[in-house]
Write a protein that holds these residues in place. Structure first.
Motif, PDB file in Angstrom:
ATOM      1  N   ALA A  55      17.146  14.377  -0.453  1.00  0.00           N
ATOM      2  CA  ALA A  55      16.848  15.632   0.248  1.00  0.00           C
ATOM      3  C   ALA A  55      18.050  16.568   0.223  1.00  0.00           C
ATOM      4  CB  ALA A  55      16.413  15.344   1.688  1.00  0.00           C
ATOM      5  N   MET A  56      19.237  16.054   0.493  1.00  0.00           N
ATOM      6  CA  MET A  56      20.437  16.891   0.464  1.00  0.00           C
ATOM      7  C   MET A  56      20.657  17.482  -0.925  1.00  0.00           C
ATOM      8  SD  MET A  56      23.162  14.636   2.673  1.00  0.00           S
ATOM      9  CE  MET A  56      24.526  15.769   2.408  1.00  0.00           C
ATOM     10  N   TYR A  57      20.516  16.645  -1.928  1.00  0.00           N
ATOM     11  CA  TYR A  57      20.739  17.082  -3.311  1.00  0.00           C
ATOM     12  C   TYR A  57      19.809  18.238  -3.665  1.00  0.00           C
ATOM     13  CZ  TYR A  57      21.272  16.719  -8.395  1.00  0.00           C
ATOM     14  OH  TYR A  57      21.507  16.982  -9.718  1.00  0.00           O
ATOM     15  N   TYR A  58      18.532  18.086  -3.358  1.00  0.00           N
ATOM     16  CA  TYR A  58      17.569  19.131  -3.712  1.00  0.00           C
ATOM     17  C   TYR A  58      17.727  20.396  -2.867  1.00  0.00           C
ATOM     18  CZ  TYR A  58      15.213  16.606  -7.357  1.00  0.00           C
ATOM     19  OH  TYR A  58      14.941  15.975  -8.538  1.00  0.00           O
ATOM     20  N   VAL A  59      18.134  20.262  -1.626  1.00  0.00           N
ATOM     21  CA  VAL A  59      18.386  21.458  -0.807  1.00  0.00           C
ATOM     22  C   VAL A  59      19.555  22.235  -1.404  1.00  0.00           C
ATOM     23  CG1 VAL A  59      19.189  22.291   1.443  1.00  0.00           C
ATOM     24  CG2 VAL A  59      17.346  20.605   1.327  1.00  0.00           C
ATOM     25  N   LEU A  60      20.614  21.548  -1.776  1.00  0.00           N
ATOM     26  CA  LEU A  60      21.756  22.247  -2.381  1.00  0.00           C
ATOM     27  C   LEU A  60      21.378  22.876  -3.713  1.00  0.00           C
ATOM     28  CD1 LEU A  60      24.787  19.927  -1.536  1.00  0.00           C
ATOM     29  CD2 LEU A  60      24.220  22.149  -0.539  1.00  0.00           C
ATOM     30  N   LEU A  61      20.598  22.172  -4.518  1.00  0.00           N
ATOM     31  CA  LEU A  61      20.127  22.776  -5.779  1.00  0.00           C
ATOM     32  C   LEU A  61      19.350  24.058  -5.502  1.00  0.00           C
ATOM     33  CD1 LEU A  61      18.743  19.862  -8.001  1.00  0.00           C
ATOM     34  CD2 LEU A  61      20.723  21.309  -8.469  1.00  0.00           C
ATOM     35  N   ALA A  62      18.446  23.988  -4.529  1.00  0.00           N
ATOM     36  CA  ALA A  62      17.620  25.151  -4.197  1.00  0.00           C
ATOM     37  C   ALA A  62      18.469  26.298  -3.662  1.00  0.00           C
ATOM     38  CB  ALA A  62      16.549  24.761  -3.178  1.00  0.00           C
ATOM     39  N   LEU A  63      19.572  25.978  -2.989  1.00  0.00           N
ATOM     40  CA  LEU A  63      20.414  27.020  -2.402  1.00  0.00           C
ATOM     41  C   LEU A  63      21.415  27.621  -3.384  1.00  0.00           C
ATOM     42  CD1 LEU A  63      20.973  25.755   1.230  1.00  0.00           C
ATOM     43  CD2 LEU A  63      19.713  27.787   0.466  1.00  0.00           C
ATOM     44  N   MET A  64      21.274  27.322  -4.660  1.00  0.00           N
ATOM     45  CA  MET A  64      22.073  28.043  -5.644  1.00  0.00           C
ATOM     46  C   MET A  64      21.703  29.526  -5.593  1.00  0.00           C
ATOM     47  SD  MET A  64      24.209  25.888  -6.806  1.00  0.00           S
ATOM     48  CE  MET A  64      24.938  26.793  -8.162  1.00  0.00           C
ATOM     49  N   HIS A  65      20.541  29.799  -5.002  1.00  0.00           N
ATOM     50  CA  HIS A  65      20.110  31.167  -4.700  1.00  0.00           C
ATOM     51  C   HIS A  65      19.766  31.177  -3.213  1.00  0.00           C
ATOM     52  CE1 HIS A  65      19.904  31.955  -8.982  1.00  0.00           C
ATOM     53  NE2 HIS A  65      19.211  30.839  -9.109  1.00  0.00           N
ATOM     54  N   PRO A  66      20.443  32.008  -2.395  1.00  0.00           N
ATOM     55  CA  PRO A  66      20.179  32.011  -0.953  1.00  0.00           C
ATOM     56  C   PRO A  66      18.685  32.083  -0.649  1.00  0.00           C
ATOM     57  CG  PRO A  66      22.021  33.445  -1.447  1.00  0.00           C
ATOM     58  CD  PRO A  66      21.429  33.020  -2.768  1.00  0.00           C
ATOM     59  N   SER A  67      18.273  31.372   0.398  1.00  0.00           N
ATOM     60  CA  SER A  67      16.860  31.313   0.723  1.00  0.00           C
ATOM     61  C   SER A  67      16.667  30.932   2.182  1.00  0.00           C
ATOM     62  CB  SER A  67      16.162  30.297  -0.183  1.00  0.00           C
ATOM     63  OG  SER A  67      14.764  30.345  -0.014  1.00  0.00           O
ATOM     64  N   HIS A  68      15.432  31.085   2.638  1.00  0.00           N
ATOM     65  CA  HIS A  68      15.026  30.688   3.985  1.00  0.00           C
ATOM     66  C   HIS A  68      14.203  29.409   3.878  1.00  0.00           C
ATOM     67  CE1 HIS A  68      11.065  32.268   2.925  1.00  0.00           C
ATOM     68  NE2 HIS A  68      11.740  33.281   2.381  1.00  0.00           N
ATOM     69  N   GLY A  69      13.861  28.828   5.016  1.00  0.00           N
ATOM     70  CA  GLY A  69      13.196  27.532   5.056  1.00  0.00           C
ATOM     71  C   GLY A  69      11.955  27.404   4.197  1.00  0.00           C
ATOM     72  N   TYR A  70      11.000  28.321   4.375  1.00  0.00           N
ATOM     73  CA  TYR A  70       9.755  28.230   3.620  1.00  0.00           C
ATOM     74  C   TYR A  70      10.026  28.365   2.120  1.00  0.00           C
ATOM     75  CZ  TYR A  70       4.980  29.076   2.093  1.00  0.00           C
ATOM     76  OH  TYR A  70       3.781  28.997   1.444  1.00  0.00           O
TER      77      TYR A  70
END
Length: 103
Positions: free
Chosen positions: A11-26
């Motif tokens: 979960a941590m790994y994929y959240v950090l990958l996703a945050l390579m572009h700033p984003s909100h929860g949904y």
């Protein structure tokens, strides 16, 4: 302070990958599902628990909070931790190449 919490959870790994572009929860939930090719469908409970931990560890920061939606972004330490975890995962796969010959 660099992250030294040991191996990351998936979960941590994929959240950090996703945050390579700033984003909100949904947006993060959608990006994680997309990046993992549908393999991971992260629910809000898991996501917000991970976000809380990573905020505390300095891996991400709150970029904006308009009262309705919070936007997160990865920090320099977060990027370094993500790269370190990526390298660790590559090593695991390379070490597993012994299995290519059959068991």
């Amino acid at each position: 302070m660099p992250y030294n919490g040991g191996p990351m959870t998936e979960a941590m790994y994929y959240v950090l990958l996703a945050l390579m572009h700033p984003s909100h929860g949904y947006g993060l939930m959608n990006t994680i599902e997309e990046v993992s090719k549908g393999r991971i469908k992260m629910g809000p409970g898991t996501l917000y628990g991970v976000l809380s931990r990573m905020l505390k560890d300095g891996l991400i920061v709150l970029e904006t909070d308009d009262g309705r939606r919070k936007t997160y972004k990865i920090t320099k330490d977060g990027k370094e931790a993500l790269l370190q975890e990526y390298q660790r995962l590559i090593s695991l796969v390379e070490d597993g190449s012994i299995l290519k010959g059959g068991i």
